[in-house]
Structures are given as C-alpha cells and as structure tokens.
Design an enzyme around this catalytic site. Structure first.
Site, PDB file in Angstrom:
ATOM      1  N   GLY A  16      39.784  39.744  32.349  1.00 24.09           N
ATOM      2  CA  GLY A  16      38.660  40.917  32.573  1.00 24.09           C
ATOM      3  C   GLY A  16      39.314  42.230  32.702  1.00 24.09           C
ATOM      4  O   GLY A  16      38.879  43.402  33.155  1.00 24.09           O
ATOM      5  N   LEU A  88      36.278  33.911  24.368  1.00 21.49           N
ATOM      6  CA  LEU A  88      37.192  32.736  23.609  1.00 21.49           C
ATOM      7  C   LEU A  88      36.141  31.828  22.826  1.00 21.49           C
ATOM      8  O   LEU A  88      36.732  30.868  22.347  1.00 21.49           O
ATOM      9  CB  LEU A  88      37.797  32.204  24.500  1.00 21.49           C
ATOM     10  CG  LEU A  88      39.150  32.976  25.302  1.00 21.49           C
ATOM     11  CD1 LEU A  88      40.101  32.043  25.892  1.00 21.49           C
ATOM     12  CD2 LEU A  88      39.838  33.751  24.014  1.00 21.49           C
ATOM     13  N   ASN A 105      35.000  43.282  18.451  1.00 20.60           N
ATOM     14  CA  ASN A 105      35.986  42.611  19.271  1.00 20.60           C
ATOM     15  C   ASN A 105      37.219  43.263  19.183  1.00 20.60           C
ATOM     16  O   ASN A 105      37.604  44.035  18.275  1.00 20.60           O
ATOM     17  CB  ASN A 105      36.174  41.207  18.373  1.00 20.60           C
ATOM     18  CG  ASN A 105      37.194  40.246  18.929  1.00 20.60           C
ATOM     19  OD1 ASN A 105      37.048  39.909  20.138  1.00 20.60           O
ATOM     20  ND2 ASN A 105      38.072  39.800  18.376  1.00 20.60           N
ATOM     21  N   HIS A 107      41.443  42.289  19.294  1.00 19.57           N
ATOM     22  CA  HIS A 107      42.412  41.219  19.092  1.00 19.57           C
ATOM     23  C   HIS A 107      43.800  41.739  19.281  1.00 19.57           C
ATOM     24  O   HIS A 107      43.943  42.972  18.837  1.00 19.57           O
ATOM     25  CB  HIS A 107      42.172  40.779  17.754  1.00 19.57           C
ATOM     26  CG  HIS A 107      43.003  39.564  17.331  1.00 19.57           C
ATOM     27  ND1 HIS A 107      42.809  38.168  17.682  1.00 19.57           N
ATOM     28  CD2 HIS A 107      44.196  39.436  16.848  1.00 19.57           C
ATOM     29  CE1 HIS A 107      43.678  37.425  17.468  1.00 19.57           C
ATOM     30  NE2 HIS A 107      44.672  38.284  16.619  1.00 19.57           N
ATOM     31  N   ASP A 148      37.912  36.831  13.031  1.00 26.47           N
ATOM     32  CA  ASP A 148      38.812  37.931  13.254  1.00 26.47           C
ATOM     33  C   ASP A 148      39.062  38.590  11.718  1.00 26.47           C
ATOM     34  O   ASP A 148      39.969  39.435  11.400  1.00 26.47           O
ATOM     35  CB  ASP A 148      40.226  37.365  13.657  1.00 26.47           C
ATOM     36  CG  ASP A 148      40.214  37.076  14.919  1.00 26.47           C
ATOM     37  OD1 ASP A 148      40.918  36.254  15.426  1.00 26.47           O
ATOM     38  OD2 ASP A 148      39.317  37.574  15.683  1.00 26.47           O
ATOM     39  N   GLU A 177      45.851  48.898  24.533  1.00 25.81           N
ATOM     40  CA  GLU A 177      44.602  48.267  23.870  1.00 25.81           C
ATOM     41  C   GLU A 177      43.356  48.781  24.630  1.00 25.81           C
ATOM     42  O   GLU A 177      42.330  48.822  23.837  1.00 25.81           O
ATOM     43  CB  GLU A 177      44.746  46.766  24.012  1.00 25.81           C
ATOM     44  CG  GLU A 177      43.689  46.039  23.518  1.00 25.81           C
ATOM     45  CD  GLU A 177      43.543  44.251  23.807  1.00 25.81           C
ATOM     46  OE1 GLU A 177      44.332  43.838  24.608  1.00 25.81           O
ATOM     47  OE2 GLU A 177      43.219  43.759  22.972  1.00 25.81           O
TER      48      GLU A 177
HETATM   49  N1  LIG Z   1      32.035  34.494  14.484  1.00 26.86           N
HETATM   50  C1  LIG Z   1      33.074  34.953  15.268  1.00 26.86           C
HETATM   51  N2  LIG Z   1      33.534  34.813  16.619  1.00 26.86           N
HETATM   52  C2  LIG Z   1      34.387  35.141  17.260  1.00 26.86           C
HETATM   53  C3  LIG Z   1      35.190  36.184  16.568  1.00 26.86           C
HETATM   54  C4  LIG Z   1      35.013  36.546  15.436  1.00 26.86           C
HETATM   55  O1  LIG Z   1      35.719  37.248  14.723  1.00 26.86           O
HETATM   56  N3  LIG Z   1      33.965  35.956  14.685  1.00 26.86           N
HETATM   57  N4  LIG Z   1      36.092  36.630  17.157  1.00 26.86           N
HETATM   58  C5  LIG Z   1      36.589  35.877  18.503  1.00 26.86           C
HETATM   59  C6  LIG Z   1      37.747  36.323  19.381  1.00 26.86           C
HETATM   60  N5  LIG Z   1      39.204  35.777  18.925  1.00 26.86           N
HETATM   61  C7  LIG Z   1      39.913  36.401  18.537  1.00 26.86           C
HETATM   62  O2  LIG Z   1      39.910  37.907  18.575  1.00 26.86           O
HETATM   63  C8  LIG Z   1      39.104  34.281  19.012  1.00 26.86           C
HETATM   64  C9  LIG Z   1      38.874  33.655  20.213  1.00 26.86           C
HETATM   65  C10 LIG Z   1      38.756  32.356  20.292  1.00 26.86           C
HETATM   66  C11 LIG Z   1      39.430  31.602  19.359  1.00 26.86           C
HETATM   67  C12 LIG Z   1      39.793  30.174  19.296  1.00 26.86           C
HETATM   68  O3  LIG Z   1      40.426  29.664  18.597  1.00 26.86           O
HETATM   69  N6  LIG Z   1      39.059  29.525  20.335  1.00 26.86           N
HETATM   70  C13 LIG Z   1      39.268  28.201  20.712  1.00 26.86           C
HETATM   71  C14 LIG Z   1      38.708  27.734  22.101  1.00 26.86           C
HETATM   72  C15 LIG Z   1      39.670  28.611  23.206  1.00 26.86           C
HETATM   73  C16 LIG Z   1      39.128  28.034  24.628  1.00 26.86           C
HETATM   74  O4  LIG Z   1      37.948  28.189  24.760  1.00 26.86           O
HETATM   75  O5  LIG Z   1      39.770  28.269  25.463  1.00 26.86           O
HETATM   76  C17 LIG Z   1      38.391  27.466  19.628  1.00 26.86           C
HETATM   77  O6  LIG Z   1      37.316  27.847  19.149  1.00 26.86           O
HETATM   78  O7  LIG Z   1      38.946  26.327  19.456  1.00 26.86           O
HETATM   79  C18 LIG Z   1      40.146  32.296  17.989  1.00 26.86           C
HETATM   80  C19 LIG Z   1      39.953  33.746  17.835  1.00 26.86           C
HETATM   81  C20 LIG Z   1      35.609  35.601  19.190  1.00 26.86           C
HETATM   82  N7  LIG Z   1      34.435  35.013  18.743  1.00 26.86           N
HETATM   83  N1  LIG Z   2      41.511  36.372  20.134  1.00 24.01           N
HETATM   84  C1  LIG Z   2      40.753  36.985  21.132  1.00 24.01           C
HETATM   85  C2  LIG Z   2      41.989  37.464  22.061  1.00 24.01           C
HETATM   86  O1  LIG Z   2      43.053  37.094  22.208  1.00 24.01           O
HETATM   87  N2  LIG Z   2      41.570  38.508  23.018  1.00 24.01           N
HETATM   88  C3  LIG Z   2      42.378  39.017  23.924  1.00 24.01           C
HETATM   89  O2  LIG Z   2      42.274  38.460  25.115  1.00 24.01           O
HETATM   90  C4  LIG Z   2      42.775  39.559  26.005  1.00 24.01           C
HETATM   91  C5  LIG Z   2      41.802  39.491  26.904  1.00 24.01           C
HETATM   92  O3  LIG Z   2      42.304  40.124  28.274  1.00 24.01           O
HETATM   93  P1  LIG Z   2      41.265  40.435  29.563  1.00 24.01           P
HETATM   94  O4  LIG Z   2      40.427  39.280  29.739  1.00 24.01           O
HETATM   95  O5  LIG Z   2      42.241  40.749  30.530  1.00 24.01           O
HETATM   96  O6  LIG Z   2      40.449  41.602  29.013  1.00 24.01           O
HETATM   97  C6  LIG Z   2      43.089  40.800  25.333  1.00 24.01           C
HETATM   98  O7  LIG Z   2      44.153  41.260  25.054  1.00 24.01           O
HETATM   99  C7  LIG Z   2      42.375  40.666  23.911  1.00 24.01           C
HETATM  100  O8  LIG Z   2      42.997  41.346  22.722  1.00 24.01           O
END
Ligand SMILES: Nc1nc2c(c(=O)[nH]1)N[C@@H](CN(C=O)c1ccc(C(=O)N[C@@H](CCC(=O)O)C(=O)O)cc1)CN2
Ligand SMILES: NCC(=O)N[C@@H]1O[C@H](COP(=O)([O-])[O-])[C@@H](O)[C@H]1O
Length: 203
Positions: A16, A88, A105, A107, A148, A177
C-alpha cells in the site's frame, strides 16, 4: 467542462505505499480528487492503511464469484476512475468493457518489457537484474484485456547499476513511481488527453 471533484477507487493487494502516496497527496492539496473506496482482493497492509485513513475499505475475496462480486463493488464505489495499485488479480473482459478507459495501472518496469502474467512485484525486478538490462523504470497505463498491454500514459526511467539487486532496484523504482502515479492521475482527472490506438496523446 466538468468541474466536480473526481472520485477515485483504488484496488490493492499488497503493502500500500502507492495508496499511501495518493492519500498523502490529497491531504496535502496536491491532487484534486477524493478516494471514494479502496477495494482489496485479500487482507493486506494496504487495506489497513485505507482504514487508518478513514477510507471506505471493502475486501472482495477471490473465489468462484470473484469477478462478478468485484464488478458490483466497483459499481458501488461511484468512482469516475480506478487505480490498480499493486493489485494482483487479473480483471476479466466484462469488467474491462464496463469500465473501459477508466482503469489505470502502475507497473514497475518499462513496458512492454518485463510485463504480463507472472510479472508482478519482486518477480519483475528479479527478471530485470537477471536480464542484464541497463535501464528500468515504471509505466502507468490504461488497463485492457491484454495484461500490461494497454495504452501507456507515462513512463519514468532510471539506470540499473552494476551493484543493484532486485531489492535495491525495487526501492529505486518505488521512489520514482509514486510521483509518476500522481502525475498520471492529474492527467486523467484533467481530461486533457486522447487515446489513439495504443498511444495516449496528452494535450
Ligand atoms: N485485465 C487486466 N487485469 C490486470 C492488469 C491488466 O493490465 N489487464 N494489470 C494487472 C497488474 N499487473 C501488472 O501490472 C499484474 C498483476 C498480477 C499478475 C499475475 O500474474 N498475477 C498472478 C496472481 C498473483 C497473486 O495473486 O499472488 C496470476 O494471475 O496468476 C500479472 C500482472 C492487474 N490486473
Ligand atoms: N504487476 C503489478 C505490480 O507489480 N505492481 C507493483 O506492485 C507495487 C505495489 O506496491 P505497494 O503495494 O506498496 O503500492 C508497485 O511497485 C507496483 O508497480
């Protein structure tokens, strides 16, 4: 021109710090918006930060009805825009379509590199270090069905030093960020942009 203050709903899963940066920016008068609700997909430090700040906080747990439950809660938030801040869970096509071009989002890499399913948190920084890349950074983008792969609003870049580890790189990226997220929020709140294909043209 819509002068009403914009409502933002923030979706979280982790520590957070990004959420906290938005809370602090609003409190400090640096962001003309309000957080209408925080939605978490699990109990997490981010949810605790929201509660401490007095923000309505709802946990929508993953399970059989997760996507429909999440859609309903996003509707209930009455938000103009949504920020995924370390969220996530992958959003399904129904949610993307319902809130198209209203979800952003952050990243922690220079997309399209080191993004997509499986690339989140420390995993991203480990991959960057392993690759030998000399630069990394962060990307703020609109969220689409392609994980992404949505239109990029802005990016910040930094040098990866030879002595960097995934942990030091994560700290360096966190430091740039949060201001990147605030800049992106100011852009979408202003409305001074247009989306052309995968490009975001800021006026
Ligand atoms: N439809 C979309 N949903 C999400 C996006 C997006 O662009 N399109 N962005 C993600 C955020 N993200 C990266 O920025 C991201 C988050 C999670 C994963 C991932 O592989 N998650 C795992 C589960 C991880 C866990 O719960 O501990 C999975 O799905 O197997 C990849 C990229 C948010 N949603
Ligand atoms: N692909 C999604 C991803 O990796 N997001 C990343 O999780 C962190 C969240 O930190 P926070 O919970 O301290 O804000 C951030 O660095 C963000 O870019």
């Amino acid at each position: 021109m819509d002068l009403a203050m914009k409502n933002i709903c923030i979706l979280v899963s982790g520590t957070g710090t990004t959420l906290q940066a938005v809370i602090d920016a609003i409190a400090g008068g640096k962001l003309d918006a309000r957080i209408s609700e925080v939605i978490a997909d699990r109990e997490c430090m981010a949810a605790d930060r929201a509660r401490k700040a007095g923000v309505k906080t709802v946990v929508v747990r993953r399970g059989r009805n997760f996507q429909s439950d999440l859609m309903k809660e996003m509707e209930n938030s009455c938000a103009d825009f949504f920020l995924l801040a370390g969220f996530l869970s992958i959003l399904d096509a129904g949610i993307i379509e319902r809130f198209r071009n209203r979800i952003i989002n952050t990243h922690p890499s220079l997309l399209p590199c080191f993004g997509g399913k499986g690339f989140y948190g420390m995993r991203v920084h480990e991959a960057v270090i392993e690759s030998g890349a000399k630069f990394s950074g962060c990307t703020v983008h609109f969220v689409t069905e392609e994980i992404d792969g949505g239109p990029i609003i802005l990016q910040r870049v930094l040098q990866v030093d030879d002595v960097d580890t995934p942990e030091t790189l994560e700290n360096k990226i966190h430091a740039i960020e949060h201001s990147a997220v605030l800049q992106a929020l100011n852009i979408i709140i202003s409305g001074n942009y247009r989306i052309v294909g995968k490009r975001v043209i800021v006026a």
